[in-house]
Design an enzyme around this catalytic site. Structure first.
Site, PDB file in Angstrom:
ATOM      1  N   ASN A   9       8.785   9.025 -23.019  1.00 31.11           N
ATOM      2  CA  ASN A   9       7.461   9.465 -22.588  1.00 31.11           C
ATOM      3  C   ASN A   9       7.390  10.982 -22.495  1.00 31.11           C
ATOM      4  O   ASN A   9       8.397  11.671 -22.280  1.00 31.11           O
ATOM      5  CB  ASN A   9       7.086   8.830 -21.243  1.00 31.11           C
ATOM      6  CG  ASN A   9       8.035   9.185 -20.115  1.00 31.11           C
ATOM      7  OD1 ASN A   9       9.255   9.189 -20.281  1.00 31.11           O
ATOM      8  ND2 ASN A   9       7.479   9.485 -18.943  1.00 31.11           N
ATOM      9  N   MET A  10       6.171  11.498 -22.678  1.00 34.83           N
ATOM     10  CA  MET A  10       5.955  12.949 -22.632  1.00 34.83           C
ATOM     11  C   MET A  10       4.649  13.244 -21.898  1.00 34.83           C
ATOM     12  O   MET A  10       3.622  12.623 -22.172  1.00 34.83           O
ATOM     13  CB  MET A  10       5.888  13.533 -24.055  1.00 34.83           C
ATOM     14  CG  MET A  10       5.480  14.997 -24.095  1.00 34.83           C
ATOM     15  SD  MET A  10       5.521  15.674 -25.770  1.00 34.83           S
ATOM     16  CE  MET A  10       7.283  15.813 -25.991  1.00 34.83           C
ATOM     17  N   GLU A  11       4.719  14.172 -20.955  1.00 34.02           N
ATOM     18  CA  GLU A  11       3.544  14.592 -20.193  1.00 34.02           C
ATOM     19  C   GLU A  11       3.343  16.094 -20.358  1.00 34.02           C
ATOM     20  O   GLU A  11       4.302  16.837 -20.599  1.00 34.02           O
ATOM     21  CB  GLU A  11       3.737  14.253 -18.710  1.00 34.02           C
ATOM     22  CG  GLU A  11       3.966  12.777 -18.440  1.00 34.02           C
ATOM     23  CD  GLU A  11       4.545  12.493 -17.060  1.00 34.02           C
ATOM     24  OE1 GLU A  11       4.759  11.309 -16.741  1.00 34.02           O
ATOM     25  OE2 GLU A  11       4.796  13.465 -16.303  1.00 34.02           O
ATOM     26  N   HIS A  59       3.304   7.749 -24.360  1.00 32.69           N
ATOM     27  CA  HIS A  59       4.153   6.736 -23.755  1.00 32.69           C
ATOM     28  C   HIS A  59       5.407   6.550 -24.595  1.00 32.69           C
ATOM     29  O   HIS A  59       5.411   6.812 -25.803  1.00 32.69           O
ATOM     30  CB  HIS A  59       3.383   5.423 -23.637  1.00 32.69           C
ATOM     31  CG  HIS A  59       2.175   5.518 -22.741  1.00 32.69           C
ATOM     32  ND1 HIS A  59       1.983   4.690 -21.650  1.00 32.69           N
ATOM     33  CD2 HIS A  59       1.090   6.339 -22.765  1.00 32.69           C
ATOM     34  CE1 HIS A  59       0.846   4.993 -21.049  1.00 32.69           C
ATOM     35  NE2 HIS A  59       0.291   6.000 -21.713  1.00 32.69           N
ATOM     36  N   GLU A  97       6.893   3.927 -25.734  1.00 36.46           N
ATOM     37  CA  GLU A  97       6.728   3.004 -26.848  1.00 36.46           C
ATOM     38  C   GLU A  97       6.015   3.687 -28.013  1.00 36.46           C
ATOM     39  O   GLU A  97       6.389   3.509 -29.184  1.00 36.46           O
ATOM     40  CB  GLU A  97       5.938   1.764 -26.411  1.00 36.46           C
ATOM     41  CG  GLU A  97       6.660   0.906 -25.387  1.00 36.46           C
ATOM     42  CD  GLU A  97       6.384   1.306 -23.939  1.00 36.46           C
ATOM     43  OE1 GLU A  97       6.508   0.449 -23.057  1.00 36.46           O
ATOM     44  OE2 GLU A  97       6.051   2.492 -23.689  1.00 36.46           O
ATOM     45  N   CYS A 156       3.162  -0.932 -20.185  1.00 38.26           N
ATOM     46  CA  CYS A 156       1.867  -0.956 -19.524  1.00 38.26           C
ATOM     47  C   CYS A 156       0.818  -1.534 -20.479  1.00 38.26           C
ATOM     48  O   CYS A 156       1.069  -1.741 -21.667  1.00 38.26           O
ATOM     49  CB  CYS A 156       1.467   0.443 -19.077  1.00 38.26           C
ATOM     50  SG  CYS A 156       1.093   1.568 -20.453  1.00 38.26           S
ATOM     51  N   CYS A 206       0.188   0.495 -23.691  1.00 34.48           N
ATOM     52  CA  CYS A 206       1.197   0.332 -24.744  1.00 34.48           C
ATOM     53  C   CYS A 206       1.098  -1.026 -25.417  1.00 34.48           C
ATOM     54  O   CYS A 206       1.320  -1.160 -26.621  1.00 34.48           O
ATOM     55  CB  CYS A 206       2.594   0.530 -24.176  1.00 34.48           C
ATOM     56  SG  CYS A 206       2.916   2.238 -23.713  1.00 34.48           S
TER      57      CYS A 206
END
Length: 293
Positions: A88-90, A101, A103, A128, A131
């Protein structure tokens, strides 16, 4: 070995460490070939699923989560037999909807690697709803398996009464080959040529908003992201996010981006320009170069 792998590497079994160490060199591209997988299985005695679960800490180590501090790793099994890491990357600054996400990261890594579908995805946390909907767009959605530390089930069991491309009369699917050769650009610039090639392979059956981003880093390497659209619209993955995720998986520091270009279909009712600029601004690096063709 990239420094981010040092701590999770220490938690792996000694046989896995010994077999894995030479694979995690500077050329590691966040994936394992069938030959490498065979070496790891022989060294550890682990079968495919158990080995992927053991490797998940390496995938999670690629996570960039300044907001949630929640690190998710995923491994997608391409139809070729190759395994692809994702995390994941924010982005601190813009809205949370800019996030990628794990996935999505693993699937896009496989797609950019030339795969036309995935057979199984292994994740360290339950996918989630976002995804699940994203994966339902895949060419292999009806047979895709989701592997968790305590469960192995088909995607469709996570998504009963699902909504997908067929509900909008679309027969295409994400990761199926695309060739939008109507997109043309008169430029010899390698970065723009990379963006053009990626845009021609993007997936946008609902808007025809074919688009791609190409990022060039301080070391000269170029990483691209293609637009990946979704029948539910919101889970679509923008090209800027895909490019950033792919670069990070390959060991790049997003703070060293030196050029960023966006090329998209100028005849579409949507545009990636504002979203791409917003994400790039969060990185505090360069101005977005843009062309609609």
């Amino acid at each position: 070995m990239h420094p981010r792998f040092a701590k999770p590497f220490e938690t792996l079994s000694a046989p896995l460490q010994a077999a894995l160490r030479p694979m995690l060199d500077e050329e590691f591209n966040a994936s394992f070939s069938p030959a490498q997988i065979a070496v790891l299985k022989a060294a550890t005695g682990l079968e495919d699923r158990a080995l992927r679960l053991a490797l998940l800490p390496l995938a999670a180590a690629c996570s960039v989560a300044p907001i949630s501090k929640f690190f998710v790793g995923a491994i997608a099994c391409g139809l070729s037999g190759r395994w692809y890491l994702g995390a994941n990357m924010e982005f601190a600054g813009p809205g949370l909807f800019h996030s990628v996400h794990a996935e999505q990261s693993a699937i896009s890594n496989a797609w950019l690697g030339g795969e036309t579908g995935i057979s199984e995805i292994t994740v360290n946390y339950t996918p989630c709803g976002h995804c699940r909907q994203f994966m339902n767009e895949l060419s292999t959605a009806k047979t895709l398996k989701v592997s968790l530390p305590d469960d192995l089930s088909e995607l469709q069991s996570f998504l009963p009464h699902s909504f997908g491309p067929a509900d909008l009369d679309i027969t295409d699917a994400l990761m199926s080959p695309q060739a939008h050769d109507e997109l043309k650009l008169e430029s010899d610039d390698p970065l723009w040529q990379a963006a053009l090639a990626a845009a021609r392979q993007s997936y946008a059956p609902y808007s025809q908003g074919y688009a791609a981003v190409a990022l060039q880093f301080e070391d000269g390497r170029i990483f691209c992201g293609r637009y990946a659209e979704n029948a539910a619209f919101n889970p679509s993955l923008p090209p800027m996010q895909m490019a950033c995720a792919h670069a990070v998986l390959n060991g790049e520091d997003l703070g060293t981006v030196r050029r960023a270009v966006l090329l998209e279909n100028g005849n579409s009712p949507i545009s990636q320009r504002d979203a791409a600029q917003s994400t790039l601004k969060a990185l505090g690096t360069v101005e977005l170069e843009y062309q609609a063709v």
